[in-house]
Structure formats: C-alpha cells, structure tokens
Enzyme design. Structure first.
Site, PDB file in Angstrom:
ATOM      1  N   ARG A 117      56.019  20.052  66.027  1.00  8.85           N
ATOM      2  CA  ARG A 117      55.005  21.100  65.984  1.00  8.85           C
ATOM      3  C   ARG A 117      53.619  20.472  65.969  1.00  8.85           C
ATOM      4  O   ARG A 117      53.490  19.261  65.866  1.00  8.85           O
ATOM      5  CB  ARG A 117      55.215  22.014  64.770  1.00  8.85           C
ATOM      6  CG  ARG A 117      55.507  21.223  63.476  1.00  8.85           C
ATOM      7  CD  ARG A 117      54.995  21.854  62.258  1.00  8.85           C
ATOM      8  NE  ARG A 117      53.556  21.960  62.311  1.00  8.85           N
ATOM      9  CZ  ARG A 117      52.713  20.945  62.133  1.00  8.85           C
ATOM     10  NH1 ARG A 117      53.137  19.722  61.890  1.00  8.85           N
ATOM     11  NH2 ARG A 117      51.413  21.140  62.189  1.00  8.85           N
ATOM     12  N   GLY A 118      52.590  21.336  66.028  1.00  5.73           N
ATOM     13  CA  GLY A 118      51.228  20.832  66.147  1.00  5.73           C
ATOM     14  C   GLY A 118      50.899  20.736  67.634  1.00  5.73           C
ATOM     15  O   GLY A 118      51.703  20.218  68.420  1.00  5.73           O
ATOM     16  N   ALA A 119      49.717  21.249  67.998  1.00  2.90           N
ATOM     17  CA  ALA A 119      49.403  21.428  69.419  1.00  2.90           C
ATOM     18  C   ALA A 119      49.588  20.161  70.270  1.00  2.90           C
ATOM     19  O   ALA A 119      50.281  20.193  71.289  1.00  2.90           O
ATOM     20  CB  ALA A 119      47.984  21.985  69.544  1.00  2.90           C
ATOM     21  N   ARG A 155      56.642  28.242  73.028  1.00  3.75           N
ATOM     22  CA  ARG A 155      55.643  28.719  72.065  1.00  3.75           C
ATOM     23  C   ARG A 155      54.405  29.149  72.861  1.00  3.75           C
ATOM     24  O   ARG A 155      53.973  28.426  73.760  1.00  3.75           O
ATOM     25  CB  ARG A 155      55.276  27.635  71.026  1.00  3.75           C
ATOM     26  CG  ARG A 155      56.446  27.309  70.082  1.00  3.75           C
ATOM     27  CD  ARG A 155      55.996  26.517  68.872  1.00  3.75           C
ATOM     28  NE  ARG A 155      55.308  27.356  67.906  1.00  3.75           N
ATOM     29  CZ  ARG A 155      54.670  26.876  66.843  1.00  3.75           C
ATOM     30  NH1 ARG A 155      54.650  25.562  66.620  1.00  3.75           N
ATOM     31  NH2 ARG A 155      54.071  27.683  65.982  1.00  3.75           N
ATOM     32  N   GLN A 189      53.004  23.952  56.100  1.00  5.23           N
ATOM     33  CA  GLN A 189      52.580  22.718  56.774  1.00  5.23           C
ATOM     34  C   GLN A 189      51.699  21.859  55.880  1.00  5.23           C
ATOM     35  O   GLN A 189      51.550  20.661  56.105  1.00  5.23           O
ATOM     36  CB  GLN A 189      51.824  23.046  58.074  1.00  5.23           C
ATOM     37  CG  GLN A 189      52.718  23.486  59.219  1.00  5.23           C
ATOM     38  CD  GLN A 189      52.859  24.994  59.280  1.00  5.23           C
ATOM     39  OE1 GLN A 189      52.710  25.696  58.271  1.00  5.23           O
ATOM     40  NE2 GLN A 189      53.152  25.518  60.451  1.00  5.23           N
ATOM     41  N   ASP A 194      44.630  25.058  67.827  1.00  9.52           N
ATOM     42  CA  ASP A 194      45.628  25.185  68.899  1.00  9.52           C
ATOM     43  C   ASP A 194      44.993  25.552  70.226  1.00  9.52           C
ATOM     44  O   ASP A 194      45.598  25.386  71.271  1.00  9.52           O
ATOM     45  CB  ASP A 194      46.671  26.233  68.518  1.00  9.52           C
ATOM     46  CG  ASP A 194      47.487  25.725  67.338  1.00  9.52           C
ATOM     47  OD1 ASP A 194      47.034  25.891  66.193  1.00  9.52           O
ATOM     48  OD2 ASP A 194      48.543  25.119  67.586  1.00  9.52           O
TER      49      ASP A 194
HETATM   50  O1  MRU Z   1      52.665  26.363  63.992  1.00 12.62           O
HETATM   51  P1  MRU Z   1      52.187  24.942  64.006  1.00 12.62           P
HETATM   52  O2  MRU Z   1      52.604  24.164  62.809  1.00 12.62           O
HETATM   53  O3  MRU Z   1      52.534  24.235  65.310  1.00 12.62           O
HETATM   54  O4  MRU Z   1      50.607  25.073  63.971  1.00 12.62           O
HETATM   55  C1  MRU Z   1      49.834  23.896  63.924  1.00 12.62           C
HETATM   56  C2  MRU Z   1      48.391  24.144  63.764  1.00 12.62           C
HETATM   57  O5  MRU Z   1      47.941  25.267  63.681  1.00 12.62           O
HETATM   58  C3  MRU Z   1      47.484  22.946  63.803  1.00 12.62           C
HETATM   59  O6  MRU Z   1      46.377  23.142  62.988  1.00 12.62           O
HETATM   60  C4  MRU Z   1      47.012  22.730  65.242  1.00 12.62           C
HETATM   61  O7  MRU Z   1      48.109  22.719  66.126  1.00 12.62           O
HETATM   62  C5  MRU Z   1      46.255  21.455  65.399  1.00 12.62           C
HETATM   63  S1  MRU Z   1      47.293  20.020  65.280  1.00 12.62           S
HETATM   64  C6  MRU Z   1      46.294  18.684  65.620  1.00 12.62           C
END
Ligand code: MRU
Length: 354
Positions: A53-55, A90, A202, A242
């Site tokens: 996960r994470g963009a 996603r 998270q 994101d």
């Molecule tokens: O649902 P997630 O855990 O994938 O969401 C992640 C976030 O919102 C982060 O803040 C974002 O992706 C930036 S990661 C460098």
C-alpha cells in the site's frame, strides 16, 4: 531503510532475476513476513487487499505486475487486459495509473516477444527513481525542519504526520518521513506525533518505522491533533498524498483534511510531500478524484496484535478511505524538484518531471 538489521528496499527483485519480493504490510508491525510475487494475479490481489500500500509502492508493484502479465500474454490484447486488471485494484492513488501508463508507453511499440523484459526493466527504473525522488524530498523538507529547529534553540521540533507515507509506502525513505529521517540523522532534536489513522491503523506502520530508526515519537488517536495544536505542541504537519490535482487540492488518507483545518486555525504550517508521479495535472480539482470506499468491516472491527479482531459496532457504517484537503490549506508542497508555495509554483516546478 533497515529492517531486522539488514539494509533493504520495500520491493526487490528475487535471486531468480524475475520475481519480486515485498513485505506483507497486513501483518506489520507485529510480524515481518516477506511475500513473493511472480504473476499478475498475485500483484493485483496484493494491491487490492493492501498487502502492499501507499501510492508510490502501489505504482511500483503495478509496474512489475504488468511485466508478469506480459510474460503470460504479450499480445496487444494481453497488454490492454493486464493494464485493466491492475488499474481496477485501487481507484485513488494516481501513481498506479502513472506507472501503468509509463510502462505501457515503453512496451507498446515493441514486438510482443520483447515486451515482458522491457516492462520489467522499466519497473526497475521506476523503483530506482522513486528512491532518488524521496531522498530529494527529504533534503527539501530538512531545510524546513532546520529553520524551525534554529528558532527552538535545541528544544525538539514537534512534527505531526497522518497515515504512513514512509519507506513502507515507497521504495525507500518515504515522502513525508524522508525529511524526518534526515533531520534525525543530522542530530536535530525531533519528536513525531503519529496519527493512529483508523480504520487501517497505518500509523502503527509509521511508528514501527520511526522506532526502527530511533526517532522519538508518540502514537496518538486521530482526534488528538486538534488539542495538541491548540496547546502549541505541534510545530509543523507533514503528510504524504495519493494525488495532487491541477488546482493543488490534496487527496490523502481520510482524516488529513481535519488536520489541515486544525493547522490553519492554529497557525501551524501544513506541508504536503509528493514526488512528481503523484501530481495529476489532468484532473482539475479534488472533487474529480475517485474516493475509494472500502469494506465496512474495516470500521466495524478493530484489529490488534496477531490479527485478532474485535467487533465495535453492529450499526451500518461508511468507510471512505481518502479525503480532499483544499489547496488553500496547504502551506507548501515539498517535491523532488524543490518546494512550491502554491499550485501555480507546483505546476511550474513539476513541468517536465516524471
Ligand atoms: O490506503 P493507503 O494506506 O494506501 O493510503 C496511503 C496514504 O494515504 C499515503 O499517505 C499516501 O499514499 C502517500 S504514501 C508516500
């Protein structure tokens, strides 16, 4: 980053030169388990189920997933089908679309037999560039922290962050966390308020990272930030994102917007750290970003150590996973190309990047 004493990235190519390894983030921070991906289906499920996960990480895994899909079917139809299979995993983080399009552009003109290897190589470049971009974001953010540290004359700089925009969410360093790691490494006294980030917690991943790096931090419930800002206990907020739209609106994990409102009310600077891959000038405003709605079970149950789940309500629930912080609440954007004080400066800075 360093995990269990070993220096590693969050995604790596396995010794066979083709499969990739990642950490199963569903088990962290309690269990450090690696998982190996070698087929598009596995990559798609890992993204959709939030094993990864994470963009930026979603983008990296999708890029390798496309290579896996092309190995199975390198035809034009196979390319289109693989892109679609990964795209729908996603909806919100633009890095996913960015990475798929970048790899698609590279492989589409090639003969089918050459596509899988070329996609794999491009995925590797995306990963290498992600590390460099985050390091550069770290340098930019470090300057901001240094300035606050100078004013505080040795007292800790208190930074609040939301969700996990750390090395687990990227290939290395993180976006929001890169400045924190660099500041800590250079000896600046630092303390990080880590938002729990319900429902997926998270914040526990961020706390795990900060603990591993020795950065002083406290884990707080999502609603504590307002009081802490009111009490003068927060010097700055840094979050990841994101997707940042053409007008500078920031889509990030649900709860980010409330922190930005509180920060504005209390004169606390609110910074958004992003690589160019997260900038989406093709989308006009935050209202145009598809907000992921996840299963209500994530809200109805709380999960703890060992994956144990406890139900907290039997009522109907809503579970929007992201929100939109209007550009007007953002003090500045920290990018690999420098710091932008507003949407126009951001557009200029990132023109030609990525
Ligand atoms: O649902 P997630 O855990 O994938 O969401 C992640 C976030 O919102 C982060 O803040 C974002 O992706 C930036 S990661 C460098």
């Amino acid at each position: 980053m360093r995990i269990e004493g070993a220096v590693t990235r969050s995604i790596w190519v396995e010794p066979d030169g083709w499969a990739v390894g990642i950490f199963d983030q569903r088990l962290l921070p309690w269990q450090v388990e690696r998982m190996v991906l070698r087929e598009i289906g596995g990559a798609a499920v890992a993204i959709a189920d939030m094993a990864t996960r994470g963009a930026p990480m979603i983008g990296a895994v999708a890029a390798y997933g496309l290579a896996f899909g092309l190995k199975a079917d390198p035809s034009d139809e196979g390319l289109a089908a693989s892109c679609e299979q990964l795209r729908v995993t996603r909806p919100t983080a633009v890095n996913l679309l960015w990475a798929l399009e970048r790899v698609r552009r590279v492989v589409a003109p090639l003969p089918p037999a050459a596509r899988a290897a070329a996609a794999h190589a491009e995925a590797g470049r995306i990963c290498d560039e992600d590390v460099a971009m985050n390091r550069a974001i770290g340098e930019g953010g470090l300057g901001l922290i240094r300035a606050i540290a100078a004013r505080k004359a040795g007292a800790p700089v208190n930074v609040l962050t939301h969700c996990n925009a750390g090395w687990l969410a990227t290939v290395d360093w993180g976006t929001a966390t890169a400045p924190l790691y660099l500041a800590h490494d250079e000896g600046i006294a630092l303390h990080v308020w880590v938002d729990e980030t319900r429902p997926r917690n998270q914040g526990a991943l961020t706390a795990f990272e900060l603990a591993g790096h020795g950065v002083p931090h406290s884990y707080i419930v999502d609603n504590a930030g307002g009081l802490l800002m009111q009490q003068g206990a927060v010097d700055m907020v840094i979050v990841g994102t994101d997707r940042v739209t053409a007008n500078g609106d920031v889509c990030n994990k649900i709860g980010t917007y409330l922190k930005a409102l509180a920060a504005r009310a209390h004169g606390v600077p609110f910074y958004v750290a992003l690589p160019s891959a997260t900038y989406d000038p093709a989308t006009a405003t935050g209202a145009d970003v598809p907000i992921e709605e996840r299963s209500g079970k994530e809200v109805a149950f709380v999960a703890g150590e060992g994956g144990h789940k406890v139900r907290v309500t039997r009522s109907p629930v809503r579970n929007p996973a992201f929100d939109i912080t209007p550009a007007s609440l953002v003090t500045a954007y920290i990018t690999e190309a420098g710091i932008a004080a507003g949407p126009e400066a951001l557009a200029q800075l990132l023109a030609g990047q990525g």
